[in-house]
Design a protein around this motif. Sequence first.
Motif, PDB file in Angstrom:
ATOM      1  N   UNK A  19      80.364  -8.500  16.897  1.00 37.83           N
ATOM      2  CA  UNK A  19      81.030  -8.844  15.634  1.00 37.83           C
ATOM      3  C   UNK A  19      80.073  -8.577  14.491  1.00 37.83           C
ATOM      4  N   UNK A  20      80.636  -8.294  13.324  1.00 37.58           N
ATOM      5  CA  UNK A  20      79.824  -8.021  12.138  1.00 37.58           C
ATOM      6  C   UNK A  20      80.215  -8.954  11.002  1.00 37.58           C
ATOM      7  N   UNK A  21      79.214  -9.519  10.340  1.00 37.94           N
ATOM      8  CA  UNK A  21      79.463 -10.327   9.154  1.00 37.94           C
ATOM      9  C   UNK A  21      79.903  -9.411   8.022  1.00 37.94           C
ATOM     10  N   UNK A  22      81.017  -9.733   7.388  1.00 39.15           N
ATOM     11  CA  UNK A  22      81.582  -8.857   6.361  1.00 39.15           C
ATOM     12  C   UNK A  22      81.602  -9.466   4.973  1.00 39.15           C
ATOM     13  N   UNK A  36      91.418  -3.762  14.945  1.00 46.93           N
ATOM     14  CA  UNK A  36      90.380  -4.582  14.308  1.00 46.93           C
ATOM     15  C   UNK A  36      90.963  -5.926  13.913  1.00 46.93           C
ATOM     16  N   UNK A  37      90.193  -6.979  14.127  1.00 46.52           N
ATOM     17  CA  UNK A  37      90.556  -8.313  13.661  1.00 46.52           C
ATOM     18  C   UNK A  37      89.481  -8.787  12.699  1.00 46.52           C
ATOM     19  N   UNK A  38      89.911  -9.248  11.513  1.00 49.36           N
ATOM     20  CA  UNK A  38      88.993  -9.800  10.533  1.00 49.36           C
ATOM     21  C   UNK A  38      89.267 -11.290  10.360  1.00 49.36           C
ATOM     22  N   UNK A  39      88.261 -12.018   9.876  1.00 46.55           N
ATOM     23  CA  UNK A  39      88.433 -13.444   9.645  1.00 46.55           C
ATOM     24  C   UNK A  39      88.500 -14.213  10.942  1.00 46.55           C
ATOM     25  N   UNK A  74      84.213  -9.717  11.603  1.00 49.18           N
ATOM     26  CA  UNK A  74      85.263  -8.885  12.185  1.00 49.18           C
ATOM     27  C   UNK A  74      84.806  -8.373  13.539  1.00 49.18           C
ATOM     28  N   UNK A  75      85.775  -7.909  14.326  1.00 46.82           N
ATOM     29  CA  UNK A  75      85.474  -7.298  15.611  1.00 46.82           C
ATOM     30  C   UNK A  75      86.443  -6.167  15.907  1.00 46.82           C
ATOM     31  N   UNK A  76      86.016  -5.233  16.729  1.00 46.39           N
ATOM     32  CA  UNK A  76      86.831  -4.090  17.146  1.00 46.39           C
ATOM     33  C   UNK A  76      87.141  -4.239  18.631  1.00 46.39           C
ATOM     34  N   UNK A  77      88.412  -4.160  18.994  1.00 46.78           N
ATOM     35  CA  UNK A  77      88.786  -4.330  20.393  1.00 46.78           C
ATOM     36  C   UNK A  77      88.221  -3.200  21.267  1.00 46.78           C
TER      37      UNK A  77
END
Length: 326
Positions: free
Chosen positions: A164-167, A123-126, A294-297
């Motif tokens: 992607x999701x707004x967190x 997961x990558x955030x920001x 964020x997104x999940x590979x």
Amino acid sequence: MKRMMMIAATVAAGIGMAPLANAADLPKTTQKMLKALKLNASILKGVDQELTVPKAWLKTARNKEKIVKIYTTMRPKAWKKMNDIWKERYPGIELKHSEVRGAGRRYIRPLAAFKEGRYLTDIVMGLSGNVYLFRNANAFHSLADIPTYKSAVPDATKQKDHIAAATRSRYWCMSYNTKRVKKSDLPKTWDDLVNSKRFGGKKLLIGNRPNNWLLNLWEAKGDDWGRDFTTKMMKGLKPQLRKEGMSGLLQLVILGEGDAAIPSAMNRVAPLHDKGAPIGHHCPTPVVNTVSELGVFKNAPHINGAKIWVNWFLSKEGQIAQYWAN
């Protein structure tokens, strides 16, 4: 974003609600959080339903994957407050958290690794407005199968392809050195900033994140205003154009390299101020608000655990935990 802002406002206000009959069934760390924020347990009504995910996800995450790797900008102490709740909720799924400063290291390196067939994180955030890079590389898993993404994330903040999701939402305004700048010196509006010489002559530091503030103002006020404002700022104030990260920019303000800096996030300035550093946060109007994603590979090594974590993070409990931690 409306839902997230509503939760944050509720937390900040400490609104009292009738307690749930089964409040004691909440994780002890969740109870501790609610007590610290002066919130009654009813704010988490329905959280068990929110956190319901396919049993196959849980089985695979606990028996095979066992960990989830996450790149964030969150400080370790703040992360621990959230992670303590997670550990009680999901024993057997360990979070490998990495605080990765600098946008290039946080998402460019893992994206480059993905293109080479390697994974540095799940997961990558920001993402700093760079979801398109992952779209072009077909690098992100669709989040459309995650329950809280479907039920809790406002449609206005969703990507059309759901990658992607707004967190969270944050104010990106300006920081200033409290020893060098009087409150009366601070501009009430963004126009006041460029129409005054107070921060001219390289006294203003500008970070290389126009997506965090200037582009939002430009869109809100129009092209004519955007061109005029930028011209006045660059030619009239002659600011220092800095390449440091946003945390580095704050340290420069504290050291007196400049009187003020743009953009600066309130949640990064406040801890420094509370520790006694000569730094403050100020928002000229209109206040700039940005959404972080964020997104999940795709096909990540720990994809099931990653989806479970995202589902928790987007839940009421996860969002309040994020507010508490920061």
